[in-house]
Design a protein around this motif. Structure first.
Motif: not given
Length: 209
Positions: A115, A118, A121-122, A182-183, A188
């Protein structure tokens, strides 16, 4: 005119255990994380990270072939580091539920890390050339899952197919897929996500009290 520096990124090109190489890598990692506070990963160049680290581009390429490979290593290691349950916690676990609770706390940390970064990671999850990020994550999660299964066996919980490695592989694939969801999502609430992901674990996996 000379061409661009060779992009080797091999162990032979840079002995990672050599103190000078360790210091250089640490500076480049720090420069990457610092640069990501101002720019998204896809907008970063090797030149900018090297400028921030005060390291020559040729030196960078002796460690990694490109920025995406550096980021893949850094962020995969961050997730894996947070997956580790301390030995003293493992040895103190008296019942399977204690271990389940410890691993769910570790899951919280991993989700928080994703998070907090993020956007990066995306990019790593969705890139066609992810620099081995997904493979690194799955391999690390498989190792962690195998260790957890071993600890559960000590407390009397037998995972079907454990000798063949099926449970660890199954858990690793599912957890990494959940990390990707999640990414890429917009949720949140770390605690809620951890509870929901843990609920997907196999029926033989103990639940925290």
């Amino acid at each position: 005119m000379p061409g661009p520096p060779a992009r080797r990124g091999s162990a032979r090109a840079a002995d990672r255990a050599e103190p000078r190489a360790v210091r250089t890598r640490a500076r480049l990692v720090g420069a990457l994380l610092d640069a990501l506070t101002a720019k998204p990963l896809e907008a970063l160049s090797v030149a900018e990270v090297c400028r921030r680290a005060e390291v020559h581009r040729v030196t960078f390429y002796s460690h990694w072939p490109d920025i995406r490979s550096l980021a893949a290593e850094v962020f995969a290691q961050s997730v894996d580091r947070l997956a580790r349950v301390p030995d003293e916690v493992l040895s103190a676990a008296a019942v399977p539920a204690d271990l389940a609770a410890a691993y769910e706390r570790a899951l919280h940390g991993q989700l928080r890390e994703i998070l907090d970064h993020r956007a990066a990671y995306r990019t790593l999850f969705t890139s066609d050339a992810d620099a081995g990020f997904h493979r690194r994550l799955v391999a690390a999660q498989r190792d962690r899952a195998a260790a957890a299964i071993g600890e559960l066996a000590r407390l009397g919980v037998a995972a079907p197919g454990g000798a063949a490695g099926y449970p660890a592989a199954y858990i690793a694939g599912g957890v990494v897929a959940a990390f990707e969801a999640w990414a890429l999502g917009d949720e949140t609430d770390v605690a809620a996500a951890a509870t929901e992901i843990a609920a997907q674990l196999p029926h033989w996996w103990p639940r925290p009290d």
